[in-house]
Design a protein around this motif. Structure first.
Motif, short mmCIF file in Angstrom:
data_model
loop_
_atom_site.label_atom_id
_atom_site.label_comp_id
_atom_site.label_asym_id
_atom_site.label_seq_id
_atom_site.Cartn_x
_atom_site.Cartn_y
_atom_site.Cartn_z
N GLY A 1 0.82 -1.20 0.00
CA GLY A 1 0.00 0.00 0.00
C GLY A 1 0.85 1.26 0.00
O GLY A 1 2.06 1.24 0.30
N PHE A 2 0.23 2.39 -0.31
CA PHE A 2 0.93 3.66 -0.43
C PHE A 2 1.37 4.20 0.93
O PHE A 2 0.62 4.11 1.92
N GLU A 3 2.56 4.78 0.95
CA GLU A 3 3.08 5.50 2.12
C GLU A 3 3.38 6.92 1.64
O GLU A 3 4.29 7.13 0.84
N VAL B 1 2.21 15.24 -4.86
CA VAL B 1 2.05 14.05 -4.02
C VAL B 1 3.34 13.24 -4.12
O VAL B 1 3.75 12.85 -5.21
N ASP B 2 4.00 13.03 -2.98
CA ASP B 2 5.19 12.19 -2.94
C ASP B 2 4.84 10.92 -2.17
O ASP B 2 4.13 10.98 -1.15
N TRP B 3 5.35 9.79 -2.62
CA TRP B 3 4.97 8.53 -1.99
C TRP B 3 6.05 7.47 -2.19
O TRP B 3 6.97 7.62 -3.01
N GLU B 4 5.89 6.39 -1.44
CA GLU B 4 6.69 5.19 -1.60
C GLU B 4 5.76 3.99 -1.44
O GLU B 4 4.69 4.10 -0.84
N HIS B 5 6.15 2.85 -1.99
CA HIS B 5 5.43 1.61 -1.67
C HIS B 5 6.26 0.41 -2.10
O HIS B 5 7.09 0.49 -3.02
N PHE C 1 10.37 -6.42 -13.47
CA PHE C 1 9.47 -5.53 -12.75
C PHE C 1 8.43 -4.99 -13.73
O PHE C 1 8.78 -4.41 -14.76
N GLY C 2 7.15 -5.22 -13.41
CA GLY C 2 6.07 -4.66 -14.21
C GLY C 2 5.27 -3.71 -13.33
O GLY C 2 4.57 -4.16 -12.42
N LEU C 3 5.37 -2.44 -13.58
CA LEU C 3 4.78 -1.44 -12.69
C LEU C 3 3.48 -0.90 -13.28
O LEU C 3 3.47 -0.19 -14.28
N ALA C 4 2.38 -1.29 -12.64
CA ALA C 4 1.05 -0.87 -13.05
C ALA C 4 0.25 -0.50 -11.81
O ALA C 4 0.47 -1.06 -10.74
N GLN C 5 -0.67 0.45 -11.96
CA GLN C 5 -1.39 0.99 -10.81
C GLN C 5 -0.41 1.39 -9.71
O GLN C 5 -0.66 1.20 -8.53
N TRP C 6 0.71 1.92 -10.12
CA TRP C 6 1.84 2.15 -9.23
C TRP C 6 1.87 3.56 -8.66
O TRP C 6 2.68 3.83 -7.77
#
Length: 883
Positions: A168-170, A209-213, A241-246
């Motif tokens: 989840g998003f942080e 918006v800055d985030w990590e997950h 690595f496939g980054l989707a809905q990221w």
């Protein structure tokens, strides 16, 4: 009244045909009100042809008009996005900063905006995870059926993965363009950001918006993105690595529902806003990156040799940008440092990317008659584990998709189209990039890399399907959260059309070349809901959202509308709603508006109901027009009577035995009636015929004489709608002389009685038989009732030898214990995607017996028999055998 008199006159001149035609004539008028129940009741037989009303189609307005096109005041929001993202390969984590420029094109003042947080679906306590039923625990989409208590290895791996990592998003910053902190609240997979002074129409709001997950383990968790790592010898843990809905994406604000506020539960995908994206992706320096958009800095991230190869790409066949040998060498070690790949994507509703040092990369050009994008670069990215099948087919499938879809919809609207093997199975789509599965495997006996027929056509099919999604819904921007069929169903239909144009007998659905032979199994099942059901509530998701709407469009094109009308209307829909957001009503209305075909009955049955197609021919009767002339008709009447009432068996056998009749033995007892049977013509019959002819009006006599000259045959054919779904009736007529004819009875024949109808067919030649739906073009579920006369369909029986043996603990005890090598050999060839049950032990069962439990000595402590146990068994066996 005059017309009714003419019908009766016609019936009176038809002799033996009179009763049948009179019955037909009166029935035709009775059908005007023939109904089993009041309007809108369960027995209402005319409801199928009522116009769709407000309960099904929203009232047209200035945003969406009655023709199914955008109205004069149509609007949609815009969200332009800039992202700087870094891939932390070691920790499998994303760190990113984002700027969003949100443009309010609506007529409303917005006091807040909503962002979609799809990664939060994987958080502890999420609505998606907490609402998952036991039978679906650990499934890739959080959906499942069944009631048995069971735990699969996949479920256990899923649960363990969720225990090992937080998902989840942080968020580290949510602020406006000046750096001022913004108030926000997170509700599961949605984030509301409050706008201090509101956002007026035509105004824009810029914020950060800055985030990590953590990136999900795709093999264990599933989903639509993640990582897959390779642990074979020499791999050194290299990953894809496939980054989707990221990243947090702007939720849609629409004229038909306001803010899209349905939480992400896994099935209902996305409804998003268009915008321009600038995305900088920092990855390890030896990675190859594929992404939505066009690479802006090839000199900084590609070698001179790679750039030269890209310049040499042509339209005949793919060429390697990164060869298999270069990719294999690249994955042998991990380089130091990073590179930043910069991509720009204009007018897209999403952005996805993939990165790995394992990637082989090939490219091919696709030319189209388009001013903005005359040449599209088709590319594929895949690891060596995907070869040779990916080098052979992937990029060709990308090009073929664009070629076919352009004919049905519009020119491909972007400069690149990419297929990426970012996992072993399945597929997913994003603007300009798709993630696709299927790989070959190593044959255990020969050591050669091979692939099955299913893998070959599965790969081609999934690439066509996912590239096709770039048209629907990445450009024709339907609301997947509400109506999955609007992208999956329409796209599956076009996928079928592309597969038909790839090669003949392509196994399109269920290994069959005709999807209409496959879909009846679903349509006759009890566990189904209408196509128009909201995505997260759909049962049997694949058939409902993909196969059934695709099948319906095949029927609509090939059987109901015809190709010319359908293709024009479908292109009209695609172009009306290109880069816009259609609803089902817009599709329904456009297809009718552009074709002049009333399809309310079709949408009502296929999309709002769960009936299936099953029409049978229950009877067929043949007639000719009687001349009424007794001199001409007497022999026919006599023959007809004999055909209906054949000579009785007693009389036949008496004659065969030579029994002499009494009348033949006696003289002078026969009379007038022995010389004239009941079909003999009398003067009264002649007078009646003359009166009939003299009483005809001029035009009636002309009709009667022409009917005599034509000599047509009249057939009354009875049809019964067993399945309930209204359908046209494609027929094949076979004549006595062997000739055949095909005819189409339109669906409107059912408009007054949806259960049973009779069709009059008039032909010059005699019909021998009639076959309904000979080409299997209606999705009929039962062909046993489709022929008249009925046809016996031959089959084959296989003979089996009985070899029953009762279970024996003694025999089981004498089985040799297998070594680990022997067990490994047995397990070879198992699919990596197979999910076996784990043995469960009930706490209420002291002896721990379970039908699912299997003995495994290496894990349960089972041992070989000792000498004492063998001796005991042997003594018992010898005693039983009398030794």
């Amino acid at each position: 009244m005059r017309d009714f008199k003419n019908v009766l006159n016609f019936s009176l001149i038809t002799g033996a045909f009179a009763v049948g035609s009179l019955t037909f004539a009166t029935q035709a008028f009775a059908n005007e009100g023939d109904n089993d129940g009041p309007a809108f009741s369960a027995g209402d037989q005319v409801k199928h042809f009522r116009q769709l009303g407000p309960e099904s189609l929203p009232t047209p307005n200035i945003f969406r008009n009655a023709a199914g096109a955008p109205g004069p005041a149509y609007w949609q929001q815009q969200a332009n996005v800039n992202i700087d993202a870094t891939l932390d390969e070691e920790n499998k984590r994303i760190i990113a900063e984002m700027e969003i420029d949100y443009v309010n094109n609506s007529p409303d003042t917005l006091n807040y905006i909503w962002l979609a947080l799809d990664q939060n679906r994987f958080k502890d306590g999420s609505l998606a995870r907490e609402s998952t039923v036991a039978s679906a625990a650990g499934s890739r989409r959080g959906q499942g059926t069944g009631s048995a208590d069971r735990i699969t290895f996949g479920m256990m791996r899923y649960n363990q993965a969720m225990e090992d990592r937080e998902y989840g998003f942080e968020f580290t910053d949510v602020s406006d363009a000046d750096g001022n902190k913004l108030s926000y609240i997170i509700n599961d997979s949605m984030m509301r950001i409050d706008i201090p002074e509101g956002l007026a129409p035509d105004a824009r709001f810029e914020f950060n918006v800055d985030w990590e997950h953590n990136i999900i383990d795709e093999e264990a968790v599933g989903g639509r993105g993640g990582y897959e790592c390779f642990t074979d010898e020499g791999e050194d843990g290299n990953c894809i690595f496939g980054l989707a809905q990221w990243f947090p994406r702007m939720a849609a604000y629409t004229d038909y529902t306001g803010w899209q506020n349905k939480q992400f539960l896994g099935r209902g995908e996305f409804t998003l806003e268009f915008g321009d994206y600038n995305v900088n992706i920092t990855v390890p320096s030896d990675h190859i990156v594929a992404a939505s958009g066009v690479l802006q800095n090839p000199r900084q991230v590609m070698t001179a040799k790679q750039r030269k190869r890209m310049d040499d790409a042509g339209t005949k066949k793919p060429i390697y940008i990164v060869t298999p040998e270069e990719a294999e060498e690249n994955e042998k070690s991990v380089a130091e440092g990073t590179k930043t790949w910069r991509f720009k994507a204009e007018n897209v509703r999403d952005f996805a990317w993939s990165s790995s040092r394992k990637y082989i990369w090939d490219a091919m050009l696709f030319e189209q008659d388009d001013d903005k994008n005359p040449v599209v670069t088709a590319m594929s990215f895949f690891p060596k584990e995907a070869d040779p099948i990916w080098s052979q087919y992937s990029t060709h499938a990308v090009v073929h998709t664009m070629d076919v879809y352009n004919k049905f919809a519009f020119n491909y609207p972007y400069p690149t189209a990419q297929s990426v093997n970012s996992w072993e199975r399945g597929g997913m789509e994003y603007p300009m990039i798709t993630f696709n599965g299927y790989r070959p495997y190593e044959d255990e006996k020969s050591g050669e890399t091979v692939y099955s027929r299913r893998t070959k056509y599965g790969l081609i099919g999934v690439i066509i399907h996912e590239i096709g999604h770039i048209y629907f819904p990445m450009v024709v921007n339907s609301d997947e959260r509400r109506w999955t069929w609007m992208d999956e169903g329409l796209n599956s239909f076009l996928e079928y059309m592309a597969e038909y144009e790839w090669e003949e007998n392509f196994p399109i659905s269920g290994g069959q070349q005709n999807p209409l032979d496959v879909i009846p199994r679903y349509m006759t099942s009890s566990n189904q809901v209408p196509i128009m059901t909201q995505s997260d509530s759909v049962l049997q998701f694949g058939p409902n959202a993909y196969s059934k709407p695709a099948a319906s469009l095949m029927v609509l094109r090939e059987t109901v509308m015809g190709r010319e009308l359908f293709d024009y209307a479908f292109r009209e829909y695609a172009n009306r709603w290109k880069f816009k957001r259609p609803t089902p009503a817009d599709f329904f209305r456009t297809m009718e508006d552009a074709s002049a075909v009333d399809l309310d009955w079709f949408w009502r049955g296929w999309y709002f109901g769960t009936d299936h197609v099953d029409v049978g021919i229950t009877s067929m009767r043949e007639y000719t027009i009687s001349s009424q002339d007794p001199e001409q008709e007497k022999d026919k009447d006599r023959a007809d009577d004999l055909a209906k009432r054949p000579e009785n068996i007693v009389q036949i056998r008496n004659r065969e035995e030579g029994i002499e009749l009494y009348i033949d033995r006696m003289e002078d007892i026969d009379d007038f009636y022995n010389e004239n049977d009941k079909f003999a013509v009398t003067n009264k019959d002649r007078n009646k015929y003359k009166s009939f002819v003299d009483g005809l009006e001029g035009w009636e006599k002309e009709v009667w004489e022409r009917a005599q000259a034509d000599g047509h045959y009249f057939y009354f054919v009875d049809f019964e709608n067993v399945g309930g779904l209204i359908s046209p009736l494609p027929l094949k007529l076979t004549y006595m002389n062997g000739d055949t004819e095909e005819m189409m009875i339109p669906a409107e024949i059912w408009r007054r009685n949806s259960k049973k109808v009779t069709k009059l067919i008039t032909r010059k030649n005699r019909i021998k038989s009639i076959e309904l739906d000979p080409h299997h073009q209606t999705a009929d579920a039962d062909f046993d009732n489709n022929s008249y006369p009925p046809v016996m369909r031959p089959g084959r029986l296989e003979m089996y030898k009985s070899n029953y043996k009762a279970s024996s603990m003694m025999a089981d005890m004498l089985v040799e214990l297998k070594t680990d090598e022997e067990k490994d050999a047995e397990n070879k060839g198992e699919s990596k995607s197979g999910d076996k049950d784990m043995p469960l032990k009930s706490g209420a069962n002291d002896n721990g017996s379970s039908s699912d439990a299997k003995s495994d000595s290496s894990k349960t402590g089972a041992k070989k028999l000792d000498d004492k146990e063998k001796s005991s068994l042997r003594k018992t066996l010898e005693r039983m055998m009398g030794k």
